[in-house]
Design an enzyme around this catalytic site. Structure first.
Site, short mmCIF file in Angstrom:
data_model
loop_
_atom_site.label_atom_id
_atom_site.label_comp_id
_atom_site.label_asym_id
_atom_site.label_seq_id
_atom_site.Cartn_x
_atom_site.Cartn_y
_atom_site.Cartn_z
N PRO A 112 150.24 81.05 13.68
CA PRO A 112 149.48 79.80 13.59
C PRO A 112 149.20 79.11 14.93
O PRO A 112 148.62 78.04 14.95
CB PRO A 112 150.38 78.92 12.71
CG PRO A 112 151.76 79.38 13.06
CD PRO A 112 151.66 80.86 13.27
N ARG A 138 144.38 82.17 8.34
CA ARG A 138 145.38 81.86 9.36
C ARG A 138 144.73 81.44 10.67
O ARG A 138 145.27 80.60 11.40
CB ARG A 138 146.29 83.06 9.58
CG ARG A 138 147.30 83.27 8.46
CD ARG A 138 148.03 84.60 8.59
NE ARG A 138 148.67 84.79 9.88
CZ ARG A 138 149.83 84.29 10.23
NH1 ARG A 138 150.50 83.52 9.38
NH2 ARG A 138 150.35 84.53 11.43
N ASP A 160 139.82 92.29 13.74
CA ASP A 160 140.71 93.40 14.00
C ASP A 160 140.66 93.67 15.51
O ASP A 160 139.56 93.78 16.08
CB ASP A 160 140.23 94.63 13.23
CG ASP A 160 141.18 95.82 13.34
OD1 ASP A 160 141.75 96.03 14.42
OD2 ASP A 160 141.31 96.55 12.34
N ASP A 178 152.40 89.27 19.78
CA ASP A 178 153.51 88.95 18.88
C ASP A 178 153.16 89.62 17.55
O ASP A 178 152.49 89.04 16.71
CB ASP A 178 153.65 87.43 18.73
CG ASP A 178 154.88 87.06 17.93
OD1 ASP A 178 155.95 87.65 18.17
OD2 ASP A 178 154.77 86.20 17.03
N CYS A 231 159.78 89.62 15.50
CA CYS A 231 160.93 88.85 15.01
C CYS A 231 161.70 89.72 14.02
O CYS A 231 162.09 89.27 12.94
CB CYS A 231 160.48 87.53 14.39
SG CYS A 231 159.31 87.68 13.02
#
Length: 468
Positions: A112, A138, A160, A178, A231
């Protein structure tokens, strides 16, 4: 917490004697963090006005833990873009990537927007930030967050990455990936991710990550730096994805990341990974640091020794856009000596489409066929015989940039009324500020626009951003 048996087996293999300490960390309280927007306020000045109980995050210069009792998302300073609320470990990737003013930067999987907002703050209005998310919904949240933060030199894209790469081959100085991942490092924070892991685990995401990381390497300039992060704890998504990059792009190599107390090195469980120097990558474990799980790897692309000019020296000018008198009049009111974008040469970089006025970056090549959600800074909209400045422009400005200002302290109840979209009675400003467009501020930091006349402010705060 009901953790999947296969996941527990994987973690036992990964952590060995640390496994019990990791499981015990699930009993610890969740941690909350905010990161100061240094483009708008220094850390020192923010601490002077902050109403929250803050404790520094040791490895993030502008990051702080806050108490669960505090509600920073319900304070006017949040709406002024003075900080971003972000899990402490998630602040690491944008902190580690060494962005410098003037860089051309790409945040590939950005929504975000937590990492993009920090990258934009590091650029401080210079260079170019291209921020992308493949999900259109998003990307809308991403757009709002970068605009709240007041980043003028930004393009928001929803594509993409493979569709972006052909027009940006070896284009970026810095790239942050990320990557979408199985989220194992966030199980403690959000147990809904456990069910998602059971449906689409590391094998699913590893395929996506390997495509993304190669695409990123192809868009990086020789001599440029790229950061890859997840993560998750899965070796398949972390060390093995790094291995895949280094084998398939031999011009990429790992470089050191500054270590802090509690950082763990990436695992080198075979000779090939040792030779690739996987110990230079960083793992964050919740039983060793006050944060959730993360993996970070920093790469550099080999060059011939010459430092390429930032942006390849490309300057793209618009085609002699004729500016309406009302637009020129408004821009003429801005303080060209303090505003965070180039007013003097704005005419060369202004694009008008469907009566919306955009200030484009001279470093951004024209890219037909891409789904671009924001083409530079939205200055405002031309309507019949008038120009209406945008919410995004208000957030880019400082109070000193515009002559007609209404400034109230955060304690004044009319600040919340403004954020709710209400008309305000402001008799004390009658005769002290000009009629017409006024920049409404809280403690000297802009929130948005209003039209002032006879002691009353007609609210122009953007409807989709209002206090709920």
């Amino acid at each position: 917490m009901n953790l999947p048996e296969q996941y527990l087996e994987n973690m036992k293999e990964l952590l060995g004697t640390d496994f019990d300490a990791y499981i015990e960390s699930f009993n610890d309280s969740r941690l909350y963090g905010l990161r100061v927007n240094t483009m708008k306020i220094s850390v020192e000045d923010f601490l002077k006005i902050s109403p929250f109980k803050l404790t520094p995050i040791p490895w993030i210069e502008n990051g702080f833990y806050y108490s669960e009792d505090d509600k920073p998302a319900k304070h006017p300073y949040y709406f002024a873009g003075l900080y971003y609320i972000q899990e402490p470990s998630a602040m690491t990737p944008a902190n580690v990537l060494p962005v410098e003013e003037g860089d051309i930067v790409f945040d590939m999987c950005a929504a975000p927007g937590g990492k993009s907002t920090e990258l934009g703050a590091k650029l401080n209005g210079s260079g170019l930030l291209v921020t992308n998310d493949i999900s259109n919904s998003r990307a809308k949240a991403l757009l709002k967050n970068v605009e709240v933060f007041g980043i003028p030199n930004v393009y928001v894209v929803s594509e993409d990455p493979k569709n972006i790469q052909p027009g940006f081959n070896e284009f970026f100085d810095k790239i942050l990936i990320d990557a979408p991942c199985s989220g194992e490092g966030m199980f403690r924070k959000d147990n809904k991710l456990i069910k998602s892991w059971e449906k689409t685990g590391p094998e699913f995401y590893a395929k996506i990550q390997r495509d993304i990381i190669l695409t990123g390497a192809d868009m990086l300039k020789p001599g440029g730096k790229m950061l890859y992060s997840t993560c998750t704890f899965s070796k398949l998504e972390d060390e093995e994805t790094v291995r895949h990059l280094l084998i398939n792009r031999p011009d990429m190599h790992l470089i050191d990341i500054k270590h802090y107390d509690g950082f763990s090195s990436g695992f080198t469980y075979d000779d090939e990974l040792k030779n690739m120097h996987l110990e230079k990558t960083v793992r964050i474990f919740p039983h060793k640091m006050e944060g959730e799980g993360h993996f970070v790897a920093l790469f550099e692309k080999k060059s011939d020794g010459e430092t390429p000019f930032k942006g390849h020296g490309i300057i793209h000018k618009q085609k002699n856009t004729k500016l309406a008198t009302e637009l020129e009049d408004f821009l003429g009111k801005l303080n060209k000596d303090t505003v965070n974008f180039d007013i003097e040469n704005a005419k060369d970089n202004i694009m008008i489409k469907d009566n919306y006025v955009y200030l484009c970056s001279p470093y951004m090549p024209g890219q037909k066929g891409l789904r671009i959600m924001r083409t530079g800074l939205l200055l405002g909209e031309l309507k019949k015989n008038r120009f209406e400045p945008s919410q995004a422009l208000a957030m880019v400005l400082k109070m000193s940039d515009y002559p007609d200002v209404i400034n109230l302290p955060a304690s004044d109840e009319r600040v919340i009324k403004y954020l709710k979209g209400e008309t305000l009675d402001l008799p004390e400003f009658d005769g002290k500020t000009g009629d017409g467009w006024n920049l409404f501020c809280v403690d000297g930091y802009p929130l948005g626009w209003g039209k002032f006349k006879n002691g009353s402010l007609k609210n122009k705060y953007l409807a989709g951003w209002r206090w709920q």
